[in-house]
Design an enzyme around this catalytic site. Structure first.
Site, mmCIF file in Angstrom:
data_model
loop_
_atom_site.group_PDB
_atom_site.id
_atom_site.type_symbol
_atom_site.label_atom_id
_atom_site.label_comp_id
_atom_site.label_asym_id
_atom_site.label_seq_id
_atom_site.Cartn_x
_atom_site.Cartn_y
_atom_site.Cartn_z
ATOM 1 N N GLY A 1 24.438 96.255 25.553
ATOM 2 C CA GLY A 1 24.596 96.590 24.142
ATOM 3 C C GLY A 1 25.754 97.527 23.840
ATOM 4 N N ASN B 1 28.574 96.823 22.250
ATOM 5 C CA ASN B 1 28.956 96.650 20.851
ATOM 6 C C ASN B 1 27.892 97.239 19.915
ATOM 7 O OD1 ASN B 1 31.539 95.359 20.183
ATOM 8 N ND2 ASN B 1 30.847 93.745 21.556
ATOM 9 N N MET C 1 22.115 86.791 24.131
ATOM 10 C CA MET C 1 22.413 85.600 24.927
ATOM 11 C C MET C 1 21.391 84.490 24.686
ATOM 12 S SD MET C 1 25.135 86.764 26.090
ATOM 13 C CE MET C 1 25.634 85.442 27.187
ATOM 14 N N ILE D 1 20.911 80.857 22.211
ATOM 15 C CA ILE D 1 21.349 79.932 21.168
ATOM 16 C C ILE D 1 20.235 79.882 20.132
ATOM 17 C CG2 ILE D 1 21.911 77.548 20.610
ATOM 18 C CD1 ILE D 1 23.110 77.297 23.409
ATOM 19 N N LEU D 2 20.555 80.182 18.912
ATOM 20 C CA LEU D 2 19.554 80.302 17.852
ATOM 21 C C LEU D 2 19.223 78.943 17.250
ATOM 22 C CD1 LEU D 2 21.126 83.451 16.206
ATOM 23 C CD2 LEU D 2 18.994 83.393 17.514
ATOM 24 N N ASN E 1 28.469 87.700 14.179
ATOM 25 C CA ASN E 1 28.587 87.694 15.634
ATOM 26 C C ASN E 1 30.006 88.083 16.008
ATOM 27 O OD1 ASN E 1 27.770 87.153 18.371
ATOM 28 N ND2 ASN E 1 28.972 85.272 18.278
ATOM 29 N N HIS F 1 32.905 87.434 19.042
ATOM 30 C CA HIS F 1 33.212 86.486 20.118
ATOM 31 C C HIS F 1 34.526 86.895 20.774
ATOM 32 C CE1 HIS F 1 33.055 82.700 22.296
ATOM 33 N NE2 HIS F 1 34.324 82.501 21.990
ATOM 34 N N SER G 1 37.039 88.006 17.786
ATOM 35 C CA SER G 1 36.834 87.576 16.409
ATOM 36 C C SER G 1 35.426 87.943 15.960
ATOM 37 C CB SER G 1 36.996 86.052 16.275
ATOM 38 O OG SER G 1 38.217 85.604 16.811
#
Length: 321
Positions: free
Chosen positions: A15, A17, A92, A94-95, A109, A111, A138
């Site tokens: 964590g 970020n 980590m 995929i929603l 998000n 990236h 980004s």
């Protein structure tokens, strides 16, 4: 100071970020606060950091659950926290489409590439292998397509001649820690930004039949009909005739309707200077809670009041079928 936007952060690991966002939120002029840090991993170091900073945490493993089942559990925890936005920081997972759709335009998000380049994994090595001179990061809105949402901001990071993926990643991470808090702050305050508000009004006004924009006393206005004989049906007000608030001026059926609207919701409606005597109404747009469907309805109603009969007749006929 305006009420701060409430943020939930999803993490799966350390964590870093998340930490950048937490520390940025400690600034008194930061427009957001972190109300929850949640994870699919109860041992995630990011949770321990959040707890040390007196931020509520939540964890629930995804093991043995379908994607939809786990996402519902996470969604319920986020809603319970009172969060208005979801921020992914090394989450980590995929929603599911259902989860993403619940948070459309309210989930961000970060990236580690200059999107649309290098969606997915191994972004650092892919940039090096491609011979790129710059990589970067980004911040984007999350959509149902992986790493494909609208980009809100980017930072370029030079690729050095002796870079490997690890060295490049370490510098990009520094850029991420600076970019994410800045873009999040800008995004959660966008609805108070006159330029953003104007663009939202402009899109809706110009979507109506035979409309065009023309300035009036230095402010944008929208007319229906030809350039020569068109009539105004809406004005954008920021400093129009000395008005203090950012708002939209539209026509009502007359002074009785104008008075009734102001009486019913004086925080939203007011009588504009100069135009008020003619039955126009002003709608405040910088409250941060604008109902844009309501604004579109008002623009259409005002457009109908001044549009040439040939246009309204065509619409009336079409509405019968």
């Amino acid at each position: 100071m305006a009420e701060k936007a409430k943020i939930a952060i999803l993490v799966s690991g350390r964590g870093s970020n998340m930490a950048a966002l937490v520390y940025a939120a400690k600034s008194t002029d930061c427009p957001y606060e972190i109300v929850l840090v949640a994870s699919n991993n109860a041992e995630a170091p990011g949770l321990k950091l959040a707890e040390a900073e007196d931020i509520a945490t939540f964890a629930h493993s995804h093991q043995g659950l379908s994607r939809e089942e786990h996402d519902k559990i996470m969604h319920d925890a986020i809603v319970h926290s009172g969060a208005e936005y979801v921020v992914l920081a090394g989450y980590m997972r995929i929603l599911s489409d259902g989860f993403v759709e619940k948070w459309v335009n309210r989930m961000l998000n970060i990236h580690p590439s200059l999107l649309p380049k290098y969606r997915g994994l191994d972004t650092y090595q892919r940039a090096i292998d491609a011979g790129d001179t710059v990589a970067g990061c980004s911040v984007h809105l999350v959509t149902t397509e992986l790493d494909d949402g609208p980009v809100l901001g980017q930072t370029e990071v030079a690729i050095l001649p002796d870079d490997d993926a690890e060295r490049l990643a370490s510098r990009i991470l520094i850029a991420e820690h600076q970019l994410y808090p800045k873009i999040l702050a800008k995004y959660v305050t966008r609805e108070a930004d006159p330029a953003w508000i104007l663009n939202r009004v402009r899109e809706r006004a110009l979507a109506l039949t035979e409309t065009h924009e023309r300035e009036s006393f230095g402010s944008p206005g929208w007319r229906v009909g030809s350039e020569k004989t068109g009539k105004y049906f809406a004005y954008f007000t920021q400093k129009l005739h000395g008005e203090a608030s950012v708002g939209l001026l539209v026509k009502t059926s007359g002074l009785d309707e104008q008075a009734a609207l102001i009486d019913a919701d004086p925080d939203l409606y007011y009588a504009p200077k100069f135009y008020g005597k003619s039955g126009w109404i002003a709608i405040r747009l910088n409250t941060g809670r604008t109902d844009w469907d309501h604004i579109a309805d008002w623009l259409y109603k005002s457009w109908r009041l001044v549009a040439p009969k040939r246009l309204t007749k065509m619409i009336d006929i079409a509405d019968q079928f």
